[in-house]
Structure formats: structure tokens, C-alpha cells
Write a protein that holds these residues in place. Sequence first.
Motif, PDB file in Angstrom:
ATOM      1  N   TYR A  31       0.860  -1.177   0.000  1.00 57.56           N
ATOM      2  CA  TYR A  31       0.000   0.000   0.000  1.00 57.56           C
ATOM      3  C   TYR A  31       0.904   1.238   0.000  1.00 57.56           C
ATOM      4  CZ  TYR A  31      -3.749  -3.179   1.467  1.00 57.56           C
ATOM      5  OH  TYR A  31      -4.672  -4.193   1.535  1.00 57.56           O
ATOM      6  N   TYR A  32       0.535   2.246  -0.786  1.00 57.62           N
ATOM      7  CA  TYR A  32       1.391   3.432  -0.801  1.00 57.62           C
ATOM      8  C   TYR A  32       0.567   4.709  -0.826  1.00 57.62           C
ATOM      9  CZ  TYR A  32       0.726   4.175  -5.886  1.00 57.62           C
ATOM     10  OH  TYR A  32       0.213   4.431  -7.133  1.00 57.62           O
ATOM     11  N   ASN A  33       1.145   5.758  -0.236  1.00 58.55           N
ATOM     12  CA  ASN A  33       0.532   7.068  -0.144  1.00 58.55           C
ATOM     13  C   ASN A  33       0.898   7.852  -1.402  1.00 58.55           C
ATOM     14  OD1 ASN A  33       0.140   9.899   0.486  1.00 58.55           O
ATOM     15  ND2 ASN A  33      -0.027   9.308   2.648  1.00 58.55           N
ATOM     16  N   LYS A  34      -0.056   8.022  -2.299  1.00 53.48           N
ATOM     17  CA  LYS A  34       0.229   8.680  -3.572  1.00 53.48           C
ATOM     18  C   LYS A  34       0.668  10.127  -3.381  1.00 53.48           C
ATOM     19  CE  LYS A  34      -2.753   5.945  -6.622  1.00 53.48           C
ATOM     20  NZ  LYS A  34      -3.853   6.005  -7.634  1.00 53.48           N
ATOM     21  N   GLU A  35       0.122  10.797  -2.383  1.00 52.12           N
ATOM     22  CA  GLU A  35       0.480  12.194  -2.155  1.00 52.12           C
ATOM     23  C   GLU A  35       1.930  12.327  -1.708  1.00 52.12           C
ATOM     24  OE1 GLU A  35      -2.397  13.964   0.439  1.00 52.12           O
ATOM     25  OE2 GLU A  35      -4.097  13.334  -0.810  1.00 52.12           O
ATOM     26  N   MET A  36       2.382  11.439  -0.841  1.00 54.32           N
ATOM     27  CA  MET A  36       3.773  11.486  -0.389  1.00 54.32           C
ATOM     28  C   MET A  36       4.726  11.139  -1.533  1.00 54.32           C
ATOM     29  SD  MET A  36       3.394   9.833   3.450  1.00 54.32           S
ATOM     30  CE  MET A  36       5.041  10.322   4.016  1.00 54.32           C
ATOM     31  N   PHE A  37       4.330  10.197  -2.384  1.00 50.29           N
ATOM     32  CA  PHE A  37       5.144   9.871  -3.555  1.00 50.29           C
ATOM     33  C   PHE A  37       5.241  11.092  -4.480  1.00 50.29           C
ATOM     34  CE2 PHE A  37       5.453   5.649  -2.227  1.00 50.29           C
ATOM     35  CZ  PHE A  37       6.122   4.856  -3.159  1.00 50.29           C
ATOM     36  N   ALA A  38       4.115  11.757  -4.703  1.00 47.75           N
ATOM     37  CA  ALA A  38       4.107  12.903  -5.610  1.00 47.75           C
ATOM     38  C   ALA A  38       4.963  14.049  -5.075  1.00 47.75           C
ATOM     39  CB  ALA A  38       2.671  13.371  -5.831  1.00 47.75           C
ATOM     40  N   PRO A  42       5.070   6.418   4.057  1.00 53.13           N
ATOM     41  CA  PRO A  42       4.569   6.380   2.681  1.00 53.13           C
ATOM     42  C   PRO A  42       4.189   4.996   2.174  1.00 53.13           C
ATOM     43  CG  PRO A  42       6.946   6.631   2.679  1.00 53.13           C
ATOM     44  CD  PRO A  42       6.510   6.716   4.114  1.00 53.13           C
ATOM     45  N   MET A  43       4.670   3.914   2.833  1.00 56.80           N
ATOM     46  CA  MET A  43       4.390   2.567   2.339  1.00 56.80           C
ATOM     47  C   MET A  43       4.113   1.614   3.496  1.00 56.80           C
ATOM     48  SD  MET A  43       7.134   1.979  -0.791  1.00 56.80           S
ATOM     49  CE  MET A  43       8.532   2.682   0.111  1.00 56.80           C
ATOM     50  N   MET A  44       3.292   0.618   3.213  1.00 58.87           N
ATOM     51  CA  MET A  44       2.990  -0.452   4.166  1.00 58.87           C
ATOM     52  C   MET A  44       2.909  -1.764   3.388  1.00 58.87           C
ATOM     53  SD  MET A  44      -0.327  -0.931   6.720  1.00 58.87           S
ATOM     54  CE  MET A  44      -1.555  -1.181   5.426  1.00 58.87           C
ATOM     55  N   VAL A  45       3.734  -2.726   3.737  1.00 56.68           N
ATOM     56  CA  VAL A  45       3.699  -4.039   3.117  1.00 56.68           C
ATOM     57  C   VAL A  45       2.795  -4.935   3.966  1.00 56.68           C
ATOM     58  CG1 VAL A  45       5.056  -6.041   2.361  1.00 56.68           C
ATOM     59  CG2 VAL A  45       6.039  -3.728   2.224  1.00 56.68           C
ATOM     60  N   SER A  46       1.614  -5.227   3.453  1.00 59.18           N
ATOM     61  CA  SER A  46       0.689  -6.060   4.221  1.00 59.18           C
ATOM     62  C   SER A  46      -0.400  -6.605   3.313  1.00 59.18           C
ATOM     63  CB  SER A  46       0.089  -5.285   5.394  1.00 59.18           C
ATOM     64  OG  SER A  46      -0.457  -6.186   6.353  1.00 59.18           O
ATOM     65  N   GLY A  47      -1.389  -7.244   3.929  1.00 63.65           N
ATOM     66  CA  GLY A  47      -2.311  -8.084   3.183  1.00 63.65           C
ATOM     67  C   GLY A  47      -3.538  -7.388   2.637  1.00 63.65           C
ATOM     68  N   SER A  48      -4.198  -8.079   1.734  1.00 62.15           N
ATOM     69  CA  SER A  48      -5.427  -7.591   1.117  1.00 62.15           C
ATOM     70  C   SER A  48      -6.534  -7.417   2.146  1.00 62.15           C
ATOM     71  CB  SER A  48      -5.871  -8.541   0.006  1.00 62.15           C
ATOM     72  OG  SER A  48      -5.927  -9.883   0.469  1.00 62.15           O
ATOM     73  N   TRP A  49      -6.400  -8.054   3.320  1.00 63.58           N
ATOM     74  CA  TRP A  49      -7.408  -7.916   4.360  1.00 63.58           C
ATOM     75  C   TRP A  49      -7.466  -6.481   4.904  1.00 63.58           C
ATOM     76  CZ3 TRP A  49      -3.361 -11.382   4.425  1.00 63.58           C
ATOM     77  CH2 TRP A  49      -2.223 -11.008   5.171  1.00 63.58           C
ATOM     78  N   TRP A  50      -6.445  -5.656   4.641  1.00 66.69           N
ATOM     79  CA  TRP A  50      -6.452  -4.256   5.055  1.00 66.69           C
ATOM     80  C   TRP A  50      -7.237  -3.372   4.081  1.00 66.69           C
ATOM     81  CZ3 TRP A  50      -5.150  -1.791   9.411  1.00 66.69           C
ATOM     82  CH2 TRP A  50      -4.301  -2.438  10.308  1.00 66.69           C
ATOM     83  N   PHE A  51      -7.535  -3.898   2.903  1.00 65.44           N
ATOM     84  CA  PHE A  51      -8.057  -3.052   1.835  1.00 65.44           C
ATOM     85  C   PHE A  51      -9.312  -2.269   2.246  1.00 65.44           C
ATOM     86  CE2 PHE A  51     -10.836  -2.377  -1.828  1.00 65.44           C
ATOM     87  CZ  PHE A  51     -10.002  -1.661  -2.668  1.00 65.44           C
ATOM     88  N   GLY A  52     -10.296  -2.966   2.772  1.00 65.86           N
ATOM     89  CA  GLY A  52     -11.545  -2.309   3.114  1.00 65.86           C
ATOM     90  C   GLY A  52     -11.364  -1.225   4.157  1.00 65.86           C
ATOM     91  N   ARG A  53     -10.526  -1.477   5.127  1.00 66.07           N
ATOM     92  CA  ARG A  53     -10.334  -0.486   6.186  1.00 66.07           C
ATOM     93  C   ARG A  53      -9.573   0.733   5.675  1.00 66.07           C
ATOM     94  NH1 ARG A  53      -7.810  -1.460  12.225  1.00 66.07           N
ATOM     95  NH2 ARG A  53      -8.039   0.712  12.903  1.00 66.07           N
ATOM     96  N   VAL A  54      -8.528   0.490   4.870  1.00 66.12           N
ATOM     97  CA  VAL A  54      -7.793   1.613   4.313  1.00 66.12           C
ATOM     98  C   VAL A  54      -8.722   2.458   3.443  1.00 66.12           C
ATOM     99  CG1 VAL A  54      -5.879   2.288   2.809  1.00 66.12           C
ATOM    100  CG2 VAL A  54      -5.567   0.421   4.426  1.00 66.12           C
ATOM    101  N   ALA A  55      -9.558   1.799   2.652  1.00 65.35           N
ATOM    102  CA  ALA A  55     -10.501   2.520   1.797  1.00 65.35           C
ATOM    103  C   ALA A  55     -11.465   3.370   2.619  1.00 65.35           C
ATOM    104  CB  ALA A  55     -11.270   1.531   0.931  1.00 65.35           C
ATOM    105  N   ALA A  56     -11.857   2.876   3.783  1.00 63.21           N
ATOM    106  CA  ALA A  56     -12.834   3.583   4.604  1.00 63.21           C
ATOM    107  C   ALA A  56     -12.217   4.692   5.439  1.00 63.21           C
ATOM    108  CB  ALA A  56     -13.559   2.591   5.516  1.00 63.21           C
TER     109      ALA A  56
END
Length: 441
Positions: free
Chosen positions: A172-179, A288-302
Amino acid sequence: MKARIRKAPMIAALAVLPLALTGCVGGGADGAGTAAGGDTDDTTLTIWHYENDDSAMGQAWAKAIEIFEAEHPDVTVEVEKQTFEQIQKNAKIVLTGDDVPDVMEYNKGNATAGQLAAQGLLAPLTDAAEQHGWSDKLAGSLATTATYDENGLMGSGDWYGVPNYGEFVGVYYNKEMFAEQGLEVPTTLAELEEVMQAFKDEGVTPLAEAGAEYPMGQLWYELVLAHSDRALVDSYQLFDGDVDFHGPELTAATEQLDEWVEAGYVASDSAGLTAEDMGVSFMKGDYPMMVSGSWWFGRVAAEMEADWGQFNFPGNDLHVGSSGNLWVVPANADSTSLATEFIDTTLRPEVQDVLARTGGLPVAGDATTIEDPRTRELTENFQAILDADGLAFYPDWPVPGYYDVLVSQLQSLINQSKSPAEVLDGMESAYVDGRSDLLGE
């Protein structure tokens, strides 16, 4: 006929069940690779699962039940809601009795579904797998957790369960921090290191991590996979050959992770942090980055306010991940044919597309049906791994108790209290002992 849904008080029934787990399965299995609990009841299908109604899996199972009921109007479907902990802790005892579900959701792996299979508590489903073509839909590494040998070790033998969704570890990555730093998504491990160094040069620790729980072990395993091939995975996970813990693959990965710690790519206090700590800090924008599982997807999205995205671990052909949990049929079930028909229904496009649209990572879905761009990206990333037969399971799976060993050894690496060679010594000792116990060597 509408499904009847109720919460089943599993624990209340345990007192009347026998405690011996071996040799007391009434229906048993006929040894021919087909369910043998019986088809004495063709009017009721009892399903146990532990998914919330609003989760991707809960919505998909509801769709499967709707389809099944429409095609079996004379069958009453009874859905009994358990919790993951109830089934995980009590399944061995419950399944020795006669009052068992016809089909239930259960955790995959040697220590869970494998144990039940080896003890004769699950019906083999090999004939049903051939009849319904499950081996074609779930080929390669996706099907590894579906089959178990006589010792309960995954990857060979009869089919004992069927997965219909998946999970994997990515970045997972923070697009704003990358930019802000003018950085692009890395496509190789070398580029990932360049990105991390660019953040470090600006005083930003690049990786959100957690050494007190699973995340650090999964990062270590991603690096192992960066230096490995399928043969090493089969040796490590399936005992198909010996593992040299001081060979080039594991040594390179552990030394590289040690270099990342020394370079400050991983925070020095992360040895004591939990996965929750890691996720919250990433979502807040501390890293800016987090290496982890797809199980985080819903929470990160919310919960994450900054713009973000997700990419597969750069440069790897093999990735941490596996099928999701399994649908299994207890050996004492009395509606085994209905059970296998229901399992097959969960693999239909209509059900798989529900998983796809809700971020559930279908094993046979169509990403083009997904409107949300992030959900589509996640599903496409997973599909790319499946297309390459790239699921390599989890680092703590091979032997019982190995999770705690990995956590402890990698905490020592973060704290710089052990060298990479000493960390590998600790991993090897527990692995060898556990393998010997499992194989009776």
C-alpha cells in the motif's frame, strides 16, 4: 423457500459430545475419494459460516444461497452463524457427533483443515472435484490448500475443501507522499530500495512496520521469495526436499532485511509495534508505504484520507498469499450431495462477480465488472499473481508454533541484538524440530 438464518450456540452442545477425536466418526469416509457421510436427507441443507452479512464473503454467500434455493425449491436451507473462534476451537469435538452441518467454512492449512482430514472428520471431495471441474478452476498454488495427504499435510492427496476467494500481501502506498518527492511506483526490488532511500534522505522513514506481530515476518518472506523459486517454496512449505537455512536464498533475504533496518528504512521502535499500530500510522500519513495483506483493503478505503494505491511487491514472481478459507463437508453430514452442489454454486460467475465488486478477491471472477478503480486494481493485481501461479503461502505455516519463532527472531533483527546468521540459526532449529514431529522422523 427462504433460508432460515440463526446463530448456533455451538459451545452449549459441547458437554454432551465425546472428547476422543480419533476413530469415533460415525459416517467416516469410504476411502475412494468421495463423501461417505451419507445422503439420508435430501430436504435440508445446513450451512455454517462466520462471515458478516455486509462483508464481501457474506454478500457472496447470500447470492450463492439465493441461486441454490431457486434451483432446489424443495430444500430448506438453514444458515447457522458461528464465529471464527468457535469453529476454530471446537470443530474437532463437534464433528465427532451426529448433529453436524452439511457444509461449513473452515480455516485452511496443515494445523486446521489438514488435522480434521487426517482424523477422518472431513469427507474427501475428490470425486466431486472431478465431477464439477474444480481442479480446472483452482489450478496450481491456489488448489494447494484444498488437498491433504494421510498425515494432513497440504499439497497432495484427496480434496478436502474448496476455496472460492483469495488473499495476498502487497504494498500500500501514499500517492500524495510519492508525488511530493517526484517518485514513481517501483517495478523492481532495486527501484524499491531507491524509493526508500529517497524518502530517508528527506527524513521520512519509508516503511510502516510491526515486529510484535505478523507483518515483519511477511516482509522477510517477500524478500526470501525475491531470491527464490517454486522449488524452494515446495521444500519449505510442503517438505518436498530439504531447506538450507544458510543457503543463498534465505541468507540473502535476511541480510538484506538487516541492511534495511540499519539504513533506517524500518523504524527502530517497530519491534514492539502491532499490526494495528502499523496500519493506523500508515493511514495517518506517518509512512509512505505499508507491506501487508489484502485484508487491510476495506479499512484503508474507509479510513485513509490521503490518496493511496496498491502494487504487488516489485520484481517478485512469487508472493505471500494463498486461497481464502475452505468450504468443507463433515464426514458425518447427511446431505453430502447437496453440500457439494452448494460448494459448486459458490464458484459460479454470478457469485464470483459479487466477490469481485466488493473487494473479495474471487478465484474465478471478472475484474471488468468492477466499477470502483481501487477495487479493480486490487483484483487485477491478485489475478496477475494467479496467472503466474505465484501464491507462495505464509512464512509461519510449515510447522506448529512457528509464528512465535519468526516474530521473536525478527524482533532480534530489528533490535540488532542478533546477526542475520544467528536469526537463521533460531529459525532453522524450530523448523527442523517441527518438521521431524510432523513427519515422524
